[in-house]
Enzyme design. Structure first.
Site, short mmCIF file in Angstrom:
data_model
loop_
_atom_site.label_atom_id
_atom_site.label_comp_id
_atom_site.label_asym_id
_atom_site.label_seq_id
_atom_site.Cartn_x
_atom_site.Cartn_y
_atom_site.Cartn_z
N SER A 9 0.83 -1.21 0.00
CA SER A 9 0.00 0.00 0.00
C SER A 9 0.86 1.26 0.00
O SER A 9 0.62 2.20 -0.76
CB SER A 9 -0.93 0.00 1.22
OG SER A 9 -1.74 -1.15 1.23
N ASN A 10 1.90 1.28 0.84
CA ASN A 10 2.81 2.43 0.88
C ASN A 10 3.58 2.59 -0.42
O ASN A 10 4.04 3.69 -0.75
CB ASN A 10 3.78 2.31 2.05
CG ASN A 10 3.20 2.81 3.34
OD1 ASN A 10 3.28 3.99 3.66
ND2 ASN A 10 2.58 1.92 4.10
N LYS A 31 -0.19 -10.60 7.38
CA LYS A 31 0.09 -9.26 7.85
C LYS A 31 -1.20 -8.69 8.43
O LYS A 31 -2.22 -8.56 7.73
CB LYS A 31 0.59 -8.35 6.73
CG LYS A 31 0.90 -6.94 7.23
CD LYS A 31 1.22 -5.98 6.09
CE LYS A 31 1.46 -4.57 6.66
NZ LYS A 31 1.54 -3.54 5.61
#
Length: 328
Positions: A63-64, A187
């Site tokens: 996502s980052n 995660k």
């Protein structure tokens, strides 16, 4: 679920880099500020900095990493560049987990195969969500099972409700999926330490003091690093590690060394600072890197660039933790 590092997975025989316990960063993807094209030299420089600062591994195209803003070809280019940078700097054993989610089983499997060819060691995959009304538990199990059956890389499940229309895989489902031999971790960006505890216990997850089954239970935010360790977790994959990797590693190591009170005290400083990055998301994290390390830039549109006052507020908000970072 039991992880072997010399293995044949779906017809692909390989010696895989193991996933050590510790701190991982979902690396940012850097772009030219004018053209928004990939900035490969900065991507490589950033990967090398994080490795030198003591991280256990890197995640590309999470996502980052603005995976949703990148073409498949760009995703592969970023992963390949990251592997090249690590190898050139002497970090040949550092593993790379690649975000490889696409909307279909076919597309995800293809991206898993391309990720392997680009130097990835594992893949991080979200549940399908675009056709949310049709996605029930049966569909999720079918999706992950089909991908795991065909992927040449072992899979880390990515539980991030905010990115998938609120789909939040519960501990029963995650434990069920963990029985597949090619699903080797989760995660927990959901932030549920209770869920992490139940899954880690049921899977006999790897910890700093026990190899266990090799299953990896990753906390998904650095502001609950100590809590992840208490819960029997294996590591942290956290955006804040792009900015203050040494502090993240120090919190982890202090707890592992039995210095619990010191770890808790440093965790508090880390949590205070990380909140400024969490609120400002990708644009804020990139500007924090720009403020303290001289590179970072901006996200791709439609994400907005931050104004000067917001950038200065973030820089000031993380000042305490960055002073600690500089001292390590």
């Amino acid at each position: 679920m039991t992880v072997s590092h010399n293995t044949e997975i779906n017809g692909h025989t390989t010696t895989r880099r193991p996933l050590p316990c510790g701190i991982y960063a979902p690396t940012m993807t850097f772009f030219d500020p004018e053209t928004e094209e990939l900035d490969i030299p900065t991507i490589k420089k950033h990967a090398e900095r994080l490795a030198r600062d003591g991280l256990a591994g890197l995640v590309t195209m999470g996502s980052n990493g603005e995976a949703i803003h990148c073409t498949r070809e760009e995703k592969i280019a970023v992963t390949r560049a990251t592997r090249e940078a690590l190898d050139a700097a002497g970090f040949t054993t550092m593993p790379i987990i690649v975000g490889a989610t696409e909307g279909s089983v076919k597309g995800t499997v293809e991206l898993c195969k391309q990720s392997a060819a680009a130097g990835g060691d594992y893949v991080l995959i979200l549940p399908p969500s675009y056709f949310r009304a049709q996605i029930d538990e049966e569909a999720i199990v079918g999706y992950f099972t089909a991908v795991a059956d065909e992927s040449p890389l072992p899979i880390v499940l990515y539980n991030y409700p905010g990115a998938v229309a609120g789909i939040d895989m519960d501990s029963d489902l995650l434990i069920k999926l963990a029985t597949h031999p090619n699903i080797i971790g989760t995660k927990f960006t959901c932030g549920s330490t209770g869920k992490l505890t139940r899954v880690a216990l049921a899977t006999n997850a790897k910890t700093p003091t026990s190899e266990g089954s090799g299953y990896m239970a990753f906390g998904g935010i650095c502001d609950f690093t100590v809590q992840t360790l208490v819960s029997g977790g294996s590591g942290i994959i956290a955006g804040g590690a792009n900015v203050m990797p040494k502090v993240c590693v120090k919190v982890w190591n202090l707890y592992v060394e039995g210095k619990t009170e010191e770890a808790i005290a440093l965790q508090k400083a880390l949590s205070r600072g990380d909140w400024y990055l969490t609120k400002a998301a990708i644009a804020g994290t990139k500007q924090a890197i720009q403020s303290y390390f001289g590179y970072g830039g901006y996200p791709r549109r439609p994400l907005k660039r931050l104004d000067k006052a917001r950038v200065e507020a973030i820089s000031e908000g993380i000042r305490e933790v960055m002073e600690i970072e500089k001292s390590l």
